[in-house]
Design a protein around this motif. Structure first.
Motif, mmCIF file in Angstrom:
data_model
loop_
_atom_site.group_PDB
_atom_site.id
_atom_site.type_symbol
_atom_site.label_atom_id
_atom_site.label_comp_id
_atom_site.label_asym_id
_atom_site.label_seq_id
_atom_site.Cartn_x
_atom_site.Cartn_y
_atom_site.Cartn_z
ATOM 1 N N ARG A 64 -4.646 3.485 -5.514
ATOM 2 C CA ARG A 64 -3.311 3.125 -5.029
ATOM 3 C C ARG A 64 -3.117 1.603 -4.993
ATOM 4 N N PHE A 65 -4.132 0.881 -4.531
ATOM 5 C CA PHE A 65 -4.061 -0.587 -4.499
ATOM 6 C C PHE A 65 -3.661 -1.141 -5.858
ATOM 7 N N ILE B 61 9.457 -0.640 -4.583
ATOM 8 C CA ILE B 61 8.417 -0.053 -5.416
ATOM 9 C C ILE B 61 8.126 1.331 -4.851
ATOM 10 N N ILE B 62 8.232 2.343 -5.692
ATOM 11 C CA ILE B 62 7.915 3.709 -5.295
ATOM 12 C C ILE B 62 6.633 4.102 -6.030
ATOM 13 N N VAL B 63 5.556 4.226 -5.267
ATOM 14 C CA VAL B 63 4.264 4.600 -5.846
ATOM 15 C C VAL B 63 4.189 6.129 -5.819
ATOM 16 N N ALA B 64 4.230 6.733 -7.002
ATOM 17 C CA ALA B 64 4.313 8.191 -7.101
ATOM 18 C C ALA B 64 3.171 8.720 -7.958
ATOM 19 N N ARG C 243 -0.234 -3.120 -6.985
ATOM 20 C CA ARG C 243 -0.334 -4.414 -7.668
ATOM 21 C C ARG C 243 0.443 -4.393 -8.985
ATOM 22 N N ASN C 244 0.335 -3.303 -9.741
ATOM 23 C CA ASN C 244 1.086 -3.196 -11.000
ATOM 24 C C ASN C 244 2.586 -3.194 -10.737
ATOM 25 N N GLY C 245 2.999 -2.523 -9.678
ATOM 26 C CA GLY C 245 4.421 -2.521 -9.305
ATOM 27 C C GLY C 245 4.887 -3.910 -8.921
ATOM 28 N N VAL D 13 10.167 -7.108 -0.768
ATOM 29 C CA VAL D 13 9.783 -5.956 -1.552
ATOM 30 C C VAL D 13 9.358 -4.843 -0.618
ATOM 31 N N ALA D 14 10.006 -3.698 -0.732
ATOM 32 C CA ALA D 14 9.604 -2.519 0.036
ATOM 33 C C ALA D 14 8.674 -1.701 -0.851
#
Length: 107
Positions: A86-87, A9-12, A91-93, A103-104
């Protein structure tokens, strides 16, 4: 663990404010292509079969799709709408992960 399913998961969700730019940092160009492309490519090189989930603010998804087309970026990845914090985005990812395994979360 070689047979353990895994995803990234890349949070961008950055805005670019700390970078002093009106362009969100994930879309800023580095050597001619958006930084987010470089990030996705790094995970894809590690494991081309590993699903990659990119979490973006809803208002940036169309921009990202346009950048992918403009840069001929063809690495398969799923785009998920982020949350208020961000949390919530992580969670959506996680909700898009389709397996039990590793999961990374790239931050």
């Amino acid at each position: 663990m070689p047979n353990t399913p895994r995803s990234t998961i890349i949070v961008a969700g950055g805005s670019g404010k700390r970078m002093g730019s009106p362009i969100p940092k994930q879309f800023m160009l580095l050597k001619g292509k958006p930084i987010l492309c470089w990030t996705i490519e790094a995970f894809h090189r590690y494991d081309p079969a590993m699903p990659i989930i990119v979490v973006l603010p809803e208002a940036q998804i169309t921009i990202w799709k346009t950048l992918c087309i403009g840069h001929n970026f063809l690495i398969e990845h799923e785009v998920v709408v982020g949350g208020e914090e961000r949390f919530h985005s992580v969670r959506n990812g996680l909700g898009a992960v389709k397996h039990d395994g590793l999961v990374a979360v790239h931050d």
